[in-house]
Design an enzyme around this catalytic site. Structure first.
Site, PDB file in Angstrom:
ATOM      1  N   ASP A  98       0.959  -1.342  -0.090  1.00  0.00           N
ATOM      2  CA  ASP A  98       0.200  -0.093   0.061  1.00  0.00           C
ATOM      3  C   ASP A  98       1.084   1.003  -0.228  1.00  0.00           C
ATOM      4  O   ASP A  98       1.982   1.052   0.102  1.00  0.00           O
ATOM      5  CB  ASP A  98      -1.059   0.228   0.791  1.00  0.00           C
ATOM      6  CG  ASP A  98      -0.030  -0.267   2.203  1.00  0.00           C
ATOM      7  OD1 ASP A  98       1.035   0.313   2.594  1.00  0.00           O
ATOM      8  OD2 ASP A  98      -0.905  -0.526   3.226  1.00  0.00           O
ATOM      9  N   ASP A 122      -8.331  -7.156   1.135  1.00  0.00           N
ATOM     10  CA  ASP A 122      -7.381  -7.189   2.158  1.00  0.00           C
ATOM     11  C   ASP A 122      -7.893  -7.298   3.462  1.00  0.00           C
ATOM     12  O   ASP A 122      -8.481  -6.732   3.448  1.00  0.00           O
ATOM     13  CB  ASP A 122      -6.033  -6.971   2.505  1.00  0.00           C
ATOM     14  CG  ASP A 122      -5.899  -5.742   2.746  1.00  0.00           C
ATOM     15  OD1 ASP A 122      -5.331  -5.430   3.571  1.00  0.00           O
ATOM     16  OD2 ASP A 122      -6.794  -4.309   2.189  1.00  0.00           O
ATOM     17  N   CYS A 150     -14.381 -27.170   8.833  1.00  0.00           N
ATOM     18  CA  CYS A 150     -13.154 -26.548   7.932  1.00  0.00           C
ATOM     19  C   CYS A 150     -12.246 -27.919   7.637  1.00  0.00           C
ATOM     20  O   CYS A 150     -11.778 -28.442   8.069  1.00  0.00           O
ATOM     21  CB  CYS A 150     -12.402 -25.399   9.204  1.00  0.00           C
ATOM     22  SG  CYS A 150     -10.800 -25.023   8.762  1.00  0.00           S
ATOM     23  N   CYS A 174      -8.707 -26.948   7.284  1.00  0.00           N
ATOM     24  CA  CYS A 174      -7.187 -26.413   7.366  1.00  0.00           C
ATOM     25  C   CYS A 174      -6.730 -27.535   8.730  1.00  0.00           C
ATOM     26  O   CYS A 174      -7.054 -28.139   9.518  1.00  0.00           O
ATOM     27  CB  CYS A 174      -7.503 -25.458   7.876  1.00  0.00           C
ATOM     28  SG  CYS A 174      -7.564 -25.030   9.301  1.00  0.00           S
ATOM     29  N   CYS A 233      -7.803 -27.338  12.058  1.00  0.00           N
ATOM     30  CA  CYS A 233      -8.525 -27.644  13.002  1.00  0.00           C
ATOM     31  C   CYS A 233      -8.928 -29.253  12.874  1.00  0.00           C
ATOM     32  O   CYS A 233      -9.109 -30.053  12.971  1.00  0.00           O
ATOM     33  CB  CYS A 233     -10.032 -27.542  12.051  1.00  0.00           C
ATOM     34  SG  CYS A 233     -10.557 -26.007  12.310  1.00  0.00           S
ATOM     35  N   HIS A 239      -5.897 -20.413  11.098  1.00  0.00           N
ATOM     36  CA  HIS A 239      -7.565 -21.000  10.794  1.00  0.00           C
ATOM     37  C   HIS A 239      -8.066 -20.219  10.216  1.00  0.00           C
ATOM     38  O   HIS A 239      -8.189 -19.909   9.510  1.00  0.00           O
ATOM     39  CB  HIS A 239      -7.770 -21.612  12.304  1.00  0.00           C
ATOM     40  CG  HIS A 239      -9.846 -22.089  11.698  1.00  0.00           C
ATOM     41  ND1 HIS A 239     -10.066 -22.777  11.216  1.00  0.00           N
ATOM     42  CD2 HIS A 239     -10.139 -20.712  12.042  1.00  0.00           C
ATOM     43  CE1 HIS A 239     -11.203 -22.666  11.273  1.00  0.00           C
ATOM     44  NE2 HIS A 239     -11.454 -21.190  11.774  1.00  0.00           N
TER      45      HIS A 239
END
Length: 365
Positions: A92, A263, A301, A303, A306, A332
């Protein structure tokens, strides 16, 4: 100037799924970009970014120019090599941070004090370009004027004018053909000013377009008309980036208006304080009620957190102030959000985005 193109592969209403091409690689849209303010996402490494499926990671120009300095990053070969990250990077302009420091602003630029040592610095549209070219990200943003909310109409009008004038100066100063440059739309929550800002910014023909100054305290009901007015004036063949937005309800509302990328620091900020994002809403894993819970954060989930850890274990880690807890819930939350973007993309391709939007809003709206 290298031109980013977006190949829109499917639409469902105004929602679109595509592939954006930069000088160094592609990324699928819609996409979510983790925020690595000082060159790293808090508690995570470049290896983590790869495993959770991130394609672009952000760096903050303001903080990186202060520590370690743009020249230092350049000596390492740019932000990606400095961080050990092979994916794409975006910086940015630092404008949002600078304007939070009560700076002195004039038509030429902005003067502010460093939060690190109190030293005085001057930032101009050309200076922001030069700094970001040394940081070497794949995509850089122009310096804009981001007024606080609420602001008087004359403050918003002045911010729109300066943002447009600064965007033209930034475009003229941009030299690196391997680095894309995105303009930024401002205008507060006024649809007419948003449309005006989008038109003037689009006329400058940037590689892509950021939409800034939203999700700064306004309601979602106030955000949507302003965002709709902006996206209606932006080119269909360039990426549209809603800056600083990461909550699921705002994401699906923005995708519904044709936004391509997002974002936010929310995912890791919540994670550090024990709040997880799940298919049923926020889960506060620090709560005592989870002490004996042997289930994952989110049973739906996939991931790595998890798959391996229980709510009871994570609650224990927070209870004993173990930093690993913040790291795991942050991983996560980012993985969950990136998976949400994949689900959104798949639903647009399948023509079922409206159903997914209703599902997300029923939980997060």
């Amino acid at each position: 100037m290298f031109t980013v193109s977006i190949d829109v592969q499917a639409t469902d209403g105004a929602a679109r799924a595509g592939v954006a091409t930069t000088a160094r690689g592609d990324y699928d849209t819609p996409c979510f970009m983790p925020v690595g303010t000082r060159g790293a996402v808090k508690y995570l490494s470049a290896d983590d970014y790869e495993r959770i499926g991130a394609r672009i990671v952000l760096g903050n120009t303001y903080h990186l120019m202060m520590r370690p300095g743009a020249d230092a990053v350049a000596r390492f070969g740019g932000l990606g090599r400095f961080a050990g990250w092979d994916g794409l990077t975006l910086t940015d302009s630092g404008g949002f941070q600078v304007f939070s420091l009560d700076p002195k602003v004039d038509d030429d630029g902005v003067t502010f004090r460093s939060v690190y040592d109190g030293s005085t610095h001057r930032f101009t549209p050309e200076g922001a370009i030069d700094t970001q070219e040394r940081l070497g990200a794949d995509i850089q943003m122009v310096l804009d004027v981001c007024p606080p909310l609420p602001s008087s109409p004359d403050v918003i009008v002045l911010a729109v004018r300066r943002t447009s004038e600064w965007a033209a100066r930034a475009r003229d100063a941009h030299r690196r053909s391997d680095q894309s440059l995105f303009g930024i739309v401002q205008g507060g929550i006024d649809p007419d000013l948003r449309a005006q800002s989008a038109k003037s910014t689009a006329a400058l023909e940037f590689d892509g377009y950021g939409i800034g100054g939203l999700s700064v305290g306004e309601s979602r009901e106030e955000m949507v008309p302003a965002l709709a007015a902006a996206t209606a004036e932006l080119p269909v063949d360039r990426p549209r980036y809603l800056m600083g937005v990461g909550d699921p309800a705002r994401i699906v509302e923005a995708v519904n208006l044709g936004v391509d990328q997002f974002d936010c620091v929310m995912q890791t900020r919540l994670g550090r304080h024990g709040t997880a994002l799940t298919s049923s809403g926020k889960v506060h894993v620090k709560n005592a009620s989870y002490a004996g819970d042997d289930g994952p954060i989110d049973p739906t989930c996939g991931c790595e957190v998890c798959a391996r850890h229980t709510r009871g274990y994570l609650r224990h880690l927070f209870n004993v102030s173990e930093p690993t807890a913040a790291r795991l819930v942050s991983i996560h939350n980012l993985a969950w959000t990136i998976d949400l973007m994949a689900r959104i993309r798949a639903s647009i391709i399948a023509g079922t985005f409206a159903d997914l939007r209703r599902e997300v809003l029923s939980v997060w709206g």
